[in-house]
Design a protein around this motif. Structure first.
Motif, PDB file in Angstrom:
ATOM      1  N   ILE A  65      17.000   8.507  -2.187  1.00  0.00           N
ATOM      2  CA  ILE A  65      15.948   7.499  -2.178  1.00  0.00           C
ATOM      3  C   ILE A  65      14.722   8.050  -2.891  1.00  0.00           C
ATOM      4  O   ILE A  65      14.410   9.246  -2.777  1.00  0.00           O
ATOM      5  CB  ILE A  65      15.601   7.067  -0.731  1.00  0.00           C
ATOM      6  N   SER A  66      14.055   7.194  -3.630  1.00  0.00           N
ATOM      7  CA  SER A  66      12.825   7.587  -4.316  1.00  0.00           C
ATOM      8  C   SER A  66      11.886   6.392  -4.370  1.00  0.00           C
ATOM      9  O   SER A  66      12.314   5.257  -4.172  1.00  0.00           O
ATOM     10  CB  SER A  66      13.130   8.100  -5.729  1.00  0.00           C
TER      11      SER A  66
ATOM     12  N   GLY B 218       4.220  10.144   1.238  1.00  0.00           N
ATOM     13  CA  GLY B 218       4.123  11.502   0.715  1.00  0.00           C
ATOM     14  C   GLY B 218       5.409  12.028   0.122  1.00  0.00           C
ATOM     15  O   GLY B 218       5.442  13.143  -0.398  1.00  0.00           O
ATOM     16  N   GLY B 219       6.469  11.232   0.233  1.00  0.00           N
ATOM     17  CA  GLY B 219       7.736  11.631  -0.371  1.00  0.00           C
ATOM     18  C   GLY B 219       8.724  12.269   0.575  1.00  0.00           C
ATOM     19  O   GLY B 219       9.815  12.658   0.146  1.00  0.00           O
TER      20      GLY B 219
ATOM     21  N   SER C 107       0.842  -1.181   0.000  1.00  0.00           N
ATOM     22  CA  SER C 107       0.000   0.000   0.000  1.00  0.00           C
ATOM     23  C   SER C 107       0.881   1.235   0.000  1.00  0.00           C
ATOM     24  O   SER C 107       1.979   1.220   0.528  1.00  0.00           O
ATOM     25  CB  SER C 107      -0.906   0.033   1.231  1.00  0.00           C
ATOM     26  N   SER C 108       0.388   2.290  -0.594  1.00  0.00           N
ATOM     27  CA  SER C 108       1.155   3.530  -0.585  1.00  0.00           C
ATOM     28  C   SER C 108       1.293   4.104   0.817  1.00  0.00           C
ATOM     29  O   SER C 108       2.023   5.054   1.033  1.00  0.00           O
ATOM     30  CB  SER C 108       0.509   4.550  -1.524  1.00  0.00           C
TER      31      SER C 108
END
Length: 114
Positions: free
Chosen positions: A69-70, A54-55, A29-30
């Motif tokens: 990191i991404s 959310g980044g 899940s995000s």
């Protein structure tokens, strides 16, 4: 259940770059916080970098300015771009997903020669 599979490790000379990828499958899940940890021989596992849904990111002081990191929530992947590698970056790198509990990949070895 969540499965994490890392790829991209290898042998590189000091100053070089590597890109690690982690593919998540299962009930991902995000909402998960994703991250990379590493464990060098004879040392405890340590945080390298984490990223929220959310980044927002957080890095270990030792990798700030060198690692990025991404994540791609649509593809269930998290990536660690490692530049200006040093011999002390040598370790097994583990992908982590955290939501109520921790999930771990099997690890990918990174060796940086001097």
């Amino acid at each position: 259940q969540v499965q994490l599979v890392e790829s991209g490790g290898g042998l590189v000379q000091a100053g070089g770059s590597l890109r690690l990828s982690c593919l998540a499958s299962g009930s991902i899940s995000s909402l998960y916080v994703m991250g990379w940890y590493r464990q060098a021989p004879g040392k405890q596992r340590e945080l390298v970098a984490v990223i929220t849904s959310g980044g927002s990111t957080n890095y270990a002081d030792s990798v700030k300015g060198r690692f990025t990191i991404s994540r791609d929530n649509a593809r269930n992947t998290v990536t660690l771009q490692m530049n200006s590698l040093k011999p002390e970056d040598t370790a097994v790198y583990y992908c982590n997903a955290r939501f109520l509990t921790d999930y771990w990949g099997q690890g990918t070895r990174v060796t940086v020669s001097s």
